[in-house]
Design a protein around this motif. Sequence first.
Motif, mmCIF file in Angstrom:
data_model
loop_
_atom_site.group_PDB
_atom_site.id
_atom_site.type_symbol
_atom_site.label_atom_id
_atom_site.label_comp_id
_atom_site.label_asym_id
_atom_site.label_seq_id
_atom_site.Cartn_x
_atom_site.Cartn_y
_atom_site.Cartn_z
ATOM 1 N N PHE B 80 0.863 -1.192 0.081
ATOM 2 C CA PHE B 80 0.054 -0.086 -0.098
ATOM 3 C C PHE B 80 0.927 1.375 -0.050
ATOM 4 C CE2 PHE B 80 -2.721 -3.295 1.241
ATOM 5 C CZ PHE B 80 -4.148 -2.906 0.970
ATOM 6 N N ALA B 84 0.439 0.720 5.293
ATOM 7 C CA ALA B 84 -0.726 0.315 6.036
ATOM 8 C C ALA B 84 -0.395 -0.992 6.920
ATOM 9 C CB ALA B 84 -1.803 -0.460 4.918
ATOM 10 N N LEU B 85 0.784 -0.812 7.573
ATOM 11 C CA LEU B 85 1.290 -1.541 8.423
ATOM 12 C C LEU B 85 0.293 -1.933 9.744
ATOM 13 C CD1 LEU B 85 5.020 -1.084 8.477
ATOM 14 C CD2 LEU B 85 3.880 -2.735 7.112
ATOM 15 N N PHE B 86 0.175 -3.079 10.297
ATOM 16 C CA PHE B 86 -0.586 -2.965 11.550
ATOM 17 C C PHE B 86 0.186 -2.327 12.664
ATOM 18 C CE2 PHE B 86 -1.586 -7.084 9.195
ATOM 19 C CZ PHE B 86 -2.652 -6.752 8.476
ATOM 20 N N ARG B 87 -0.383 -1.227 13.198
ATOM 21 C CA ARG B 87 0.305 -0.459 14.019
ATOM 22 C C ARG B 87 0.566 -1.157 15.550
ATOM 23 N NH1 ARG B 87 -3.303 4.172 12.105
ATOM 24 N NH2 ARG B 87 -4.502 2.273 11.414
ATOM 25 N N HIS B 88 -0.207 -2.055 15.661
ATOM 26 C CA HIS B 88 -0.144 -2.700 17.255
ATOM 27 C C HIS B 88 0.862 -3.984 16.971
ATOM 28 C CE1 HIS B 88 -3.250 -4.681 15.085
ATOM 29 N NE2 HIS B 88 -3.293 -5.758 15.867
ATOM 30 N N MET B 89 1.266 -4.528 15.780
ATOM 31 C CA MET B 89 1.996 -5.647 15.963
ATOM 32 C C MET B 89 3.355 -5.009 15.688
ATOM 33 S SD MET B 89 -0.243 -7.934 13.445
ATOM 34 C CE MET B 89 -2.000 -8.056 13.636
ATOM 35 N N PHE B 97 1.662 -12.428 9.625
ATOM 36 C CA PHE B 97 0.238 -12.392 9.621
ATOM 37 C C PHE B 97 -0.371 -13.389 8.654
ATOM 38 C CE2 PHE B 97 -4.108 -10.559 8.410
ATOM 39 C CZ PHE B 97 -4.477 -10.239 9.666
ATOM 40 N N GLY B 98 -0.018 -13.076 7.439
ATOM 41 C CA GLY B 98 -0.730 -13.780 6.109
ATOM 42 C C GLY B 98 -0.377 -15.271 6.656
ATOM 43 N N ARG B 100 -0.602 -16.997 9.632
ATOM 44 C CA ARG B 100 -1.204 -17.092 10.801
ATOM 45 C C ARG B 100 -2.546 -17.231 10.518
ATOM 46 N NH1 ARG B 100 2.564 -17.450 14.698
ATOM 47 N NH2 ARG B 100 4.107 -15.494 15.106
ATOM 48 N N LEU B 133 8.033 -1.777 16.848
ATOM 49 C CA LEU B 133 6.771 -1.588 16.433
ATOM 50 C C LEU B 133 7.045 -0.715 14.968
ATOM 51 C CD1 LEU B 133 4.906 -0.876 19.472
ATOM 52 C CD2 LEU B 133 4.360 -2.839 17.899
ATOM 53 N N GLU B 135 6.141 2.013 14.320
ATOM 54 C CA GLU B 135 6.261 3.503 14.428
ATOM 55 C C GLU B 135 7.442 3.745 15.016
ATOM 56 O OE1 GLU B 135 3.750 4.999 17.660
ATOM 57 O OE2 GLU B 135 4.971 3.957 19.048
ATOM 58 N N GLN B 136 8.173 2.647 15.159
ATOM 59 C CA GLN B 136 9.800 2.936 15.546
ATOM 60 C C GLN B 136 10.790 2.658 14.532
ATOM 61 O OE1 GLN B 136 9.013 -0.110 18.564
ATOM 62 N NE2 GLN B 136 8.866 0.986 20.288
ATOM 63 N N ARG B 149 5.885 -8.314 4.027
ATOM 64 C CA ARG B 149 4.666 -8.889 4.615
ATOM 65 C C ARG B 149 3.883 -9.493 3.414
ATOM 66 N NH1 ARG B 149 0.364 -4.647 7.078
ATOM 67 N NH2 ARG B 149 0.291 -4.069 5.264
ATOM 68 N N ALA B 150 4.057 -8.511 2.166
ATOM 69 C CA ALA B 150 3.267 -9.013 0.873
ATOM 70 C C ALA B 150 3.889 -10.410 0.576
ATOM 71 C CB ALA B 150 3.305 -7.858 0.044
#
Lengths: 276, 348
Positions: B80, B84-89, B97-98, B100, B133, B135-136, B149-150
């Motif tokens: 994206f 669009a990363l998952f912020r809390h992961m 993710f994909g 799991r 994370l 944001e870091q 991830r993709a």
Amino acid sequence: MTPPTAEPGWARALLIGGAALLLGLFLLLPLAAVFTEALRRGWAPAWQALSDPDAVAAVRLTLLVAAIAVPVNTLGGLAAAWCIAKFRFSGRALLLALIDLPFSVSPVISGLVWVLLFGAHGWLGPWLQEHDIQIVFAVPGLVLATIFVTFPFIARTLIPLMQEQGRAAEEAAATLGASGWQTFRRVTLPEIRWALLSGVLLCNARAMGEFGAVSVVSGHIRGETNTMPLHVEILYNEYQFAGAFAVAALLALLALVTLGAKTLLERGGTPRSLAA
Amino acid sequence: MSVTVSRLTRRFGPVLALREVELGVRQGEFVALLGPSGSGKTTLLRILAGLDFADAGTVEIDGEDMSAVPARARNIGFVFQNYALFRHMTVFENVAFGLRVRPRATRPPGAEITRRVRRLLERMQIGELERRLPEQISGGQRQRVALARALATEPRLLLLDEPFGALDAEVRKGLRRWLRELHAELGLTSLFVTHDQEEALELADRVAVMQAGQVAQFDSPAALVAQPANAFVAGFLGHAARLPARLAGDALHFDPLPLPPLPRTALLRGVAVEGAVLAFIRAHEWDIAPAVAGEGNAVVRSCRPAGGHTHVELDLGGYVIEAEAAHGLLNYGQPCLLRPRAARVFPA
């Protein structure tokens, strides 16, 4: 050196002092008064007032109503916020306005609508009587009125956050093969969990404290349809000040605990602290 | 994987975002969708991924019609625009993710997931970030996480929406080269959206130039530059000056602009019709000399060194002309004489 936007010292002192005075006068003083009055004659009378069967019933009923209304509003608020924040559809503005309705109408009306619908002379009254279902002047009525009044809290807390977050994360989850439920549980929910909890607590505080709407549908049957706020009023009207303030103090304490929990969550709920 | 798009149409209210788009991408190709904003390139990419739906037309992937296949069943890697990363992961969990979320029957065991995610992070050169994370980490690192991830579910088609848009020039350059290598190494078929022509021309095997919901031209970078199909493509690519002109007899006339006529034989792409045309002339297609004795037709507005030559901007009767000149030949404000050596013309 003073920063360019700073006011002179006397102005700052005046503003801060004024704000502190207002806060003290309108927020802290009443709260302090409630607790002082409750304990004026010591713990024993206060305890006695609280352990009176009617008071115990009122506490129970309040907790029961909150225990039903809050989960219902959590689900409803989540669904509404999700629709409004993540989709564009016709009627979206209307839904948004409807969510605000309970905030804008008087609580008396919020109670009255249920009487008009389900009361003995209401639209559905005869049918309900035939089937021996009691809604108004009974627990279901209290729950309905409370749900109505506290509906906006959760939706309103979630909508700005969900709007800001957008749909990209959910779309990413979909391209990675996640089902709708997996996306909700693993992506949507965790990203809003702190706001959701904060909304739930706010909703809970209001659900326990709601007076107006509940007063209309309650019927004030002692030990049966009196919630804590209604019980406080009855005691007060009967000049049982110690008892009234004791129950009021307990109610205030419940609200304070809720607010405290919310503040703690908001402070601890920033993503950075989750890294550990 | 091959992708075939036929007569694809998408409407947003009164706006036609895509109109009967045709596009055929071959297995293993690296394709750029290039166009100005609002040309429909992102809409096309989203429809390929199953994130948006066409009002008419079909998308086939490896010959299979995709219209009834939801996004989650397509196994298409999608990067994206803002990742669009998952912020809390953590970075690790984002990439895992994909794997799991697969149904139990096809989900690899935990140890296998860990092994695959680690290997992917190593390949993306971000192995040390797995516990951070989103944001870091920096923008370039996020880009790599999004890509990892993709790729974790081993898609054979990779779609990227403005993959380098949010990065600074230096990082962008490094990532481009690296993405190109990754594409070849993994045997992917890739499509990426960009509005940066240099990026498209440098990176892609073929570039689809999009204009107002249609593919104006789909060709190799060399062919696009040499043989633009229409005035839009000619104007969009290669920094060409766009001048009104008139074809008459054996020459292209620029009057009322103070330019000498250009013989028809110097036209790189001619039109048969006589009359009003649009002429496109690139920076290296000008002859330029300091004016002698008041013969000048243009004035130098700026000079900047660009590699082996000086890039000059000139004012020609109100038109801004970009041209290439030898170092030290011209100075700011100097009158000079401009003459086109070649041009492409299209019907006006």
